[in-house]
Design an enzyme around this catalytic site. Structure first.
Site, PDB file in Angstrom:
ATOM      1  N   LYS A  39      -0.474   3.653 -20.704  1.00 31.97           N
ATOM      2  CA  LYS A  39      -0.554   2.723 -19.574  1.00 31.97           C
ATOM      3  C   LYS A  39      -1.296   3.384 -18.411  1.00 31.97           C
ATOM      4  O   LYS A  39      -1.563   4.591 -18.421  1.00 31.97           O
ATOM      5  CB  LYS A  39       0.851   2.311 -19.141  1.00 31.97           C
ATOM      6  N   ARG A 136      16.708  -1.688 -13.826  1.00 28.43           N
ATOM      7  CA  ARG A 136      15.404  -2.330 -13.711  1.00 28.43           C
ATOM      8  C   ARG A 136      15.432  -3.572 -14.601  1.00 28.43           C
ATOM      9  O   ARG A 136      16.246  -4.461 -14.383  1.00 28.43           O
ATOM     10  CB  ARG A 136      14.293  -1.347 -14.096  1.00 28.43           C
ATOM     11  N   TYR A 266     -10.776  16.057  10.892  1.00 31.82           N
ATOM     12  CA  TYR A 266     -10.202  15.185  11.914  1.00 31.82           C
ATOM     13  C   TYR A 266      -8.978  15.808  12.579  1.00 31.82           C
ATOM     14  O   TYR A 266      -8.122  16.382  11.921  1.00 31.82           O
ATOM     15  CB  TYR A 266      -9.798  13.845  11.301  1.00 31.82           C
ATOM     16  N   MET A 314     -11.435  10.835   3.511  1.00 32.96           N
ATOM     17  CA  MET A 314     -11.604   9.863   2.436  1.00 32.96           C
ATOM     18  C   MET A 314     -12.470  10.390   1.295  1.00 32.96           C
ATOM     19  O   MET A 314     -12.195  10.126   0.115  1.00 32.96           O
ATOM     20  CB  MET A 314     -12.211   8.572   2.984  1.00 32.96           C
TER      21      MET A 314
END
Length: 374
Positions: A39, A136, A266, A314
């Site tokens: 998955k 769940r 930053y 980023m």
């Protein structure tokens, strides 16, 4: 000095031989059938390549979370049994049934929807999930008795084939997991009482398959383990006989000699304590490098470890390499196989206060995957 292929800025190298070997290891260790869980795009490794390697290693089934993932494997030409267990409310199972996808069933409504997807002489294969304490999905004990009886009826009339009964463990403690095993065995007894005799019973994932042999039950679902990572905080891959399959690396994009007191990235969370060299690494949180590891994550350049200096951005981050002779184009390894000298994914997980599962799974699509076998 190791360098990336020309024109390559960043990449995740995926060793499919390691995936196959890890599956073989679990087969030998557990003496059980292995359902290889692929998955989330094979935990970030690539679902098709992970599935192909796992099957080569002896997995007999594949597990995915949802039908969309299963159908993508079918479209890629994978014909092995595939099980999908998490479904949208009101989902139709028609296409999954037509493609021979085995459905994990957690409610009576899902059971009825699966039967409705049968056509002509084609029955639908299902695995019935029971709730054993994870809170769940899964059939509660009260619902399970009704669902088992209905599944037995639908099987008798050729609508369904009950392939397995399964559940999932919390890994909270050995005692908690043994208690869940007891509840699972009660559910198996209830299923047998109405005539269900599925060939598979699967409860253990990687953690329990290694730590609690009594939960193996002849079939185990292995996710993180097939990718060579440990589910334990106190034991690494090598101690478990596993080989990490992913190496995340980049090429140094820039180097800059700067004086003491220079602010980095930053917010200037880091200022250089002395004259030093800064190396720019073109990977950032858009690529899955956790921003929470700013100032803590460590990389390897030419066999030496360096810590992220300042905030991860980023697209990039900076490391302070001191007086080390680092040049543009040099290889930077974020994580890989620690037996080969690379930082472990576990180290980045610790730096980001998370788990190794998340570190590999979150590596973004912008990072090319390059497959190797060896």
């Amino acid at each position: 000095m190791t360098r990336l292929p020309a024109g390559t800025m960043r990449e995740a190298v995926i060793d499919v031989g390691a995936i196959a070997d890890n599956v073989r290891h679990f087969r030998r260790l557990t003496g059980s059938e292995v359902i290889a869980v692929v998955k989330a795009d094979g935990y970030g490794h690539g679902a098709v390549r992970a599935a192909t390697a796992a099957l080569e290693g002896g997995a007999t089934r594949l597990g995915v979370a949802d039908i969309t993932e299963a159908l993508a494997l079918r479209r890629a030409g994978i014909r092995a049994p595939i099980m999908a267990w998490l479904h949208a409310p009101g989902a139709s199972f028609a296409e999954a049934a037509a493609q021979g996808i085995e459905l994990g069933i957690s409610t009576l409504e899902q059971l009825q929807a699966a039967a409705a997807a049968a056509s002509g002489e084609r029955s639908v294969a299902v695995h019935l999930k029971v709730e054993t304490g994870l809170s769940r999905n899964g059939l509660t004990p009260a619902d399970a008795r009704v669902a088992f009886a209905e599944a037995a009826r639908l099987e008798r009339i050729g609508k369904l084939r009950v392939i397995g009964i399964f559940s999932h463990l919390s890994n909270a403690s050995a005692d908690d997991d043994r208690a869940a095993l007891g509840r699972f065995e009660e559910a198996l007894g209830a299923a047998a009482s109405v005539g269900l005799a599925p060939p598979l019973r699967h409860l253990a994932a990687t953690h329990a398959a290694l730590a609690l042999p009594e939960t193996r039950l002849g079939c185990v679902r292995i996710g993180i383990g097939i990718y060579g990572l440990s589910p334990f905080a106190d034991r690494g891959s090598a101690e478990l006989g596993l080989r990490p399959a992913m190496t995340l690396r980049a090429a140094v994009a820039n180097v800059r000699r700067v004086p003491a007191g220079t602010g980095v990235s930053y917010g200037y969370d880091y200022r250089t304590p002395r004259e030093t060299t800064l190396a720019l690494v073109p990977l950032g949180y858009a690529d899955g490098v956790p921003r929470q590891a700013s100032g803590k994550g460590r990389v390897s350049i030419a066999g030496r470890r360096f810590t992220v200096a300042g905030r991860i951005a980023m697209d990039q981050f900076v490391v302070d390499v001191g007086d080390a002779p680092v040049a543009i184009g040099d290889e930077v390894v974020l994580f890989g196989d620690p037996t080969l000298g690379a930082p472990a994914a576990d180290e980045w997980a610790a730096a980001a206060d998370t788990i190794n599962y998340e570190i590999v799974t979150r590596i973004g699509a912008r990072v090319p995957r390059r497959q190797v076998d060896g």
